[in-house]
Design an enzyme around this catalytic site. Sequence first.
Site, PDB file in Angstrom:
ATOM      1  N   LYS A 181      -3.854  30.227   1.092  1.00 33.39           N
ATOM      2  CA  LYS A 181      -3.254  28.970   1.515  1.00 33.39           C
ATOM      3  C   LYS A 181      -3.856  27.855   0.661  1.00 33.39           C
ATOM      4  CE  LYS A 181      -2.435  25.138   3.937  1.00 33.39           C
ATOM      5  NZ  LYS A 181      -2.882  23.827   3.442  1.00 33.39           N
ATOM      6  N   GLU A 256     -17.806  27.071   2.250  1.00 32.50           N
ATOM      7  CA  GLU A 256     -18.453  26.219   1.241  1.00 32.50           C
ATOM      8  C   GLU A 256     -17.953  24.811   1.496  1.00 32.50           C
ATOM      9  OE1 GLU A 256     -18.833  23.764  -1.530  1.00 32.50           O
ATOM     10  OE2 GLU A 256     -17.541  25.037  -2.764  1.00 32.50           O
ATOM     11  N   CYS A 289     -17.707  18.886  -5.432  1.00 31.08           N
ATOM     12  CA  CYS A 289     -18.583  19.077  -4.273  1.00 31.08           C
ATOM     13  C   CYS A 289     -20.057  19.121  -4.670  1.00 31.08           C
ATOM     14  CB  CYS A 289     -18.207  20.354  -3.533  1.00 31.08           C
ATOM     15  SG  CYS A 289     -18.272  21.852  -4.539  1.00 31.08           S
ATOM     16  N   GLU A 384     -20.490  12.190   2.463  1.00 40.20           N
ATOM     17  CA  GLU A 384     -19.826  12.538   1.209  1.00 40.20           C
ATOM     18  C   GLU A 384     -18.634  11.618   0.969  1.00 40.20           C
ATOM     19  OE1 GLU A 384     -18.642  16.646  -0.996  1.00 40.20           O
ATOM     20  OE2 GLU A 384     -17.767  16.363   0.981  1.00 40.20           O
TER      21      GLU A 384
END
Length: 487
Positions: A181, A256, A289, A384
């Site tokens: 997906k 992750e 990331c 973040e």
Amino acid sequence: MSQHTITVAGVAVDARHWIGGERVASTRTFPDVSPIDGSTIGEISRGTATEAAAAVAAAKAAFPAWAATSRAERARILHAIAGGVEKRIEELAIVETTDNGALLRSHRRGVMPRVAHNFRFFADWLLQLDHEDFDTRGHTNHVSWDPAGPCVLITPWNAPLMLATWKVAPALAAGNTVVLKPAEWSPLTASLLADIAAEAGLPAGVLNVVQGYGSEIGDALTSHPDVRRISFTGSVPTAKRIAESAAAHLTPLSLELGGKSPLLVFADGDLDLAVDLAVEQYDNAGQVCLAGTRLLVEEPVAEEFTRRFVERASALKQGDPRDEATDIGPNIHPRQLEKIDGFVQRALAAGARAVIGGHRKEDQYYAPTLLTDVAPDAEIVQEEVFGPVLTLQTFTDEEEAVRLANGTRFGLAATVVTGDPERAERVTARLVAGTVWVNCFFVRDLQAPFGGSRLSGVGREGGTWSFDFYCDVKNTVTAPKGWKDHG
């Protein structure tokens, strides 16, 4: 040409799902918009629980035969997929640049070749995957890796195909079937991957691709009782929802997640190298990331570091990612741009100072930003941002450096610049991070473990760690006696 075909820079992309070896259209669609100019690339089939169930059913049906396929044949097909990627690097590069706004030169020279390498690496690793038998009181222990079953792989938009194949390749190599997906903001190259895999001889149903919004299709995939592994790369809130969904069937997860990684610069380090590494954190418009977004600089060199950094960062060219001279492209979506600017404006209102940047530019571009005068507990330091925004803090000694570095809820990566190997050893031993780079950045080897600590993730993938996750690891213990004479 089919009504479901989208043409991107002359490349035909099917906008339908790929389920059981066939193209499947949904009754509804969603627009795929290019971040380069805000234009609609095309309408994409918008999957629901119906398509999710069909894809898992196809993966389940294809699993027994694929699991029984020899390692050598699985490896051969994975190498054939890699060859198909290599033949279409230019097409894949321009489609992905149009779709997610990352630099075309990077896609051509690094990202798409890495996609092919993902398949080749795990094909080769499969053939050497082994654990030496060992003895227990005369009994023989034999370790094996058995295919687990259908896997749901949910991938992000910042490096769509590379991060998808980082999961797809080991899952297929392990003998599993896959439902992929892709992120709704960048679905196109996943569709092209389905074509490439079919052309390479991958049997129908072994790889399925379903598109749509996570809120509409995600739970149907992650809560399905026939799914035996889920791997997700993305945000912490989404990961929590996936974990809750998977809990009903205790489906194993690999997650992750976000990062707020530190880049520590000690006064004894190479300052030019430190500046180079710091400026590199603006790569992909800050949508990485692993990026070391928190610059932690020892006080004696902080002023000079800042001066050199501003000089270097101010020379970066921001613009159309298809231009070879461009260094920073657009951020992927207006919603992401709003999020980035919200973080920055709140930080400025709280007393932060923008050394450079601190504002939007035209369209979906955000000026590379460096903020100082930020407190350790400030939102801009703790959360973040996922944009071209860095903060700079200073420290006086190793103790403070480590405390600041470990001072968030995350633990994905860290970078250390120092000229003292003993200091490097001391500091890295204390850093909470899945990956630590010393005097370098983004050096990745697929045989190394990859993942995060704290809220940056659960589990490790890469090399044998990937097979440990995507397989049921079995130990068979055989007694030295008890055999009947078959002579």
